[in-house]
Write an enzyme that holds these catalytic residues in place. Structure first.
Site, short mmCIF file in Angstrom:
data_model
loop_
_atom_site.label_atom_id
_atom_site.label_comp_id
_atom_site.label_asym_id
_atom_site.label_seq_id
_atom_site.Cartn_x
_atom_site.Cartn_y
_atom_site.Cartn_z
N GLY A 1 -18.71 -95.88 5.27
CA GLY A 1 -20.03 -96.66 5.76
C GLY A 1 -19.64 -97.63 6.92
N ASN A 2 -20.22 -98.48 7.21
CA ASN A 2 -20.04 -99.72 8.07
C ASN A 2 -20.88 -100.94 7.64
OD1 ASN A 2 -22.62 -99.91 9.31
ND2 ASN A 2 -22.24 -97.78 10.05
N ARG A 3 -20.49 -101.95 8.28
CA ARG A 3 -21.00 -103.42 7.75
C ARG A 3 -22.22 -103.80 8.25
NH1 ARG A 3 -16.98 -107.50 9.15
NH2 ARG A 3 -17.93 -108.95 7.93
N ALA B 1 -26.47 -99.01 13.18
CA ALA B 1 -24.92 -98.77 13.48
C ALA B 1 -24.58 -97.26 13.04
CB ALA B 1 -24.11 -99.76 12.51
#
Ligand code: CTP
Length: 404
Positions: free
Chosen positions: A206-208, A273
C-alpha cells in the site's frame, strides 16, 4: 459587495489586534457589529469597540432582549468573524454551547463563519483543540491556521493571530462568495486515498495516502453545488456527506471505476495515490519456508490519469481532467520543473503539484501547492487548510469549464 459582519472577539491578549481588523472591515465598507465575550472586555473595553464601529456594543444576551439579539444578529449577518478565537471559544463553538451572546450568534448564523485562532502553542497543539478545529472545519467553518512567532511571554511558536490585513482579506473573500454555488450543475468525479495491491489473499502493498485532500475536494465541491462521486481507495478519513461513494481497493479497480464514470462526468480529478507497481498475486497464502525471505516481483500498473486523457481524445464534450503530482524536490524551481514535465507527460488540463518530502503532506490538515495549467499558467497556493487548497483547485476548474 461588503455586507453586514458580526465581529466576535474572544478573551485573549490578541483582542487588541481586533481593533485593527475592525478598522479594516469598516474601511472596506462593511457594517460591523462587535460582540466581545466578557473575558475580551477585560482586554479591550466596550467603549473602544463602540467608538471604532460607530455602534452600540452588545455584550450579553440580556441587553435589549425585546430585539432578540441572540437570534437576530446571527440570522442577519452576511459573515460572522471571530478574531481572536481562543481555545475556550473554539471548544464552546465545537460543542454547540450557547452560554453567551457570541456562541448564540454562532448557532444562529445563516452565512459563512470565519475563525482566526490565537493562543499559546501548547493550547493550539493540544489534541482537544485540534479535535475542536477539525469538527468546526468539518461543519464548514473556515478556521485559519495561526501564525508562528513571538507569543505573549518571551517564548515563540505556533499560536499568533495571523496579520489583521490577512484576516480582513479572508473575510472580504467570504463576503464576495458567500453561497459558493458556482459549480452547480457540474458532475464531478474525484478519486481519493491509496490503492492496495494484493500479493497473496492476506497481504498487500500500500502507500501513505490518508485520502484527506480528495475528501476535502469532494466536500467543497458539494458545498459549491456540484453533483459528486468519490472513487475511494483506502482512506483514514470518512467520506463527506452528500457524495456517491464507489469503493475500490486496487489500481485496476480504480481504473475501471474512473473509466466508467468518465462517460458521465464534466470534471475528473485524480487525487488518489495510485500504485505504480503491483506484485503478481499468489492465489494461496505464501508460507514461511525455513529462514528464507521471499522475492516480490512488481509489474507496472496502468497510468489511470494518462489513460483517461488518451480516451478523451480531442472530443469537445470531454471532461476537464485534473491530476495531482507528488514530488520530492530540492527547491521551488526544481518542484516547478518536475511539475511541468509531469503535466506534459500526462496531458491533463490542470496539475496540482505538491512536495511530499518530509512529513508535511501525508495525513496533515494543511498543504501548500502550485496549480499548473496546460496553457503554461501557474498559481502558487501558500500553506493552507486542505479545504482551502480544494477551493483554489475548484476556482481554477470553474475558470476553465463551461457551466451547464
Ligand atoms: N496516477 C494514475 N495512475 C497511476 C499512477 C498515478 O492515475 N498508476 C495519477 C495520480 O492520481 C496523480 C498523477 O497520476 O494524479 C501523478 O501521480 P504521481 O504519483 O505524482 O506520479 P507518477 O505518475 O506515479 O509518476 P512518478 O512516479 O514518475 O513521479
Amino acid at each position: 459587495m461588503p455586507g453586514r459582519v458580526v465581529l466576535g472577539v474572544a478573551g485573549g491578549i490578541a483582542a487588541y489586534k481586533a481593533c485593527e481588523i475592525l478598522r479594516g472591515l469598516t474601511e472596506a465598507g462593511c457594517d460591523v457589529t462587535v460582540v466581545p465575550t466578557s473575558s475580551a472586555l477585560k482586554f479591550v473595553g466596550a467603549s473602544t469597540w463602540a467608538a471604532l464601529s460607530g455602534k452600540p456594543v452588545a455584550t450579553d444576551v440580556w441587553t435589549g432582549v425585546h430585539e432578540v439579539p441572540h437570534v437576530r444578529l446571527g440570522q442577519q449577518a452576511d459573515l460572522v468573524l471571530v478574531a481572536p478565537a481562543t481555545a475556550d471559544l473554539l471548544a464552546r463553538a465545537a460543542q454547540g454551547l450557547a452560554d453567551d451572546l457570541l456562541t448564540n450568534v454562532l448557532l444562529t448564523a445563516h452565512g459563512p463563519v470565519l475563525m482566526a485562532p490565537a493562543m499559546h502553542t501548547e493550547m493550539w497543539q493540544h489534541p482537544a483543540t485540534q479535535r475542536n478545529v477539525a469538527l468546526l472545519r468539518d461543519r464548514g467553518v473556515r478556521v485559519l491556521d495561526p501564525a508562528v512567532g513571538r507569543l505573549t511571554g518571551a517564548d515563540s511558536g505556533a499560536g499568533r493571530l495571523p496579520g489583521p490585513s490577512a484576516i480582513v482579506a479572508a473575510a472580504l473573500d467570504l463576503l464576495r462568495r458567500p453561497t459558493r454555488e458556482d459549480l452547480a450543475g457540474l458532475r464531478i468525479t474525484v478519486s481519493a486515498g491509496g490503492t492496495r495491491e494484493a500479493w497473496d489473499p492476506v497481504r498487500f502493498v500500500g502507500n501513505r495516502s490518508s485520502g484527506m485532500q480528495g475528501v476535502e475536494l469532494a466536500r467543497t465541491a458539494v458545498s459549491r453545488g456540484a453533483e459528486v462521486t468519490l472513487v475511494a481507495g483506502a482512506m483514514e478519513v470518512d467520506p463527506p456527506a452528500g457524495v456517491t461513494v464507489v469503493e475500490v481497493e486496487s489500481a485496476a479497480q480504480l481504473h475501471e471505476a474512473m473509466v466508467e464514470r468518465a462517460q458521465s462526468s464534466d470534471v475528473l480529478v485524480m487525487a488518489a495515490a495510485v500504485a505504480d507497481f503491483r506484485p503478481v498475486a499468489e492465489p494461496a497464502k505464501v508460507k514461511k519456508d525455513g529462514d528464507d525471505g521471499v522475492d516480490l516481483h512488481l509489474e507496472q500498473t496502468t497510468d489511470v490519469l494518462a489513460d483517461l486523457v488518451r480516451r478523451r481524445g480531442s472530443s469537445a464534450a470531454a471532461p476537464l481532467i485534473v491530476g495531482f503530482a507528488a514530488e520530492t524536490a530540492t527547491d521551488r524551481d526544481h518542484l516547478l520543473d518536475l511539475g511541468r514535465a509531469k503535466l506534459a507527460r500526462k496531458g491533463c488540463d490542470l496539475l496540482v503539484v505538491n512536495d511530499v518530502g518530509g512529513d508535511a503532506v501525508f495525513g496533515q490538515p494543511t498543504n501548500e501547492v502550485v496549480i499548473l495549467g496546460s496553457e503554461g499558467e501557474h498559481q502558487e497556493i501558500p500553506r493552507a487548510a486542505k479545504a482551502e487548497i480544494a477551493d483554489a483547485v475548484w476556482d481554477a476548474v470553474a475558470a476553465r469549464v463551461r457551466l451547464p
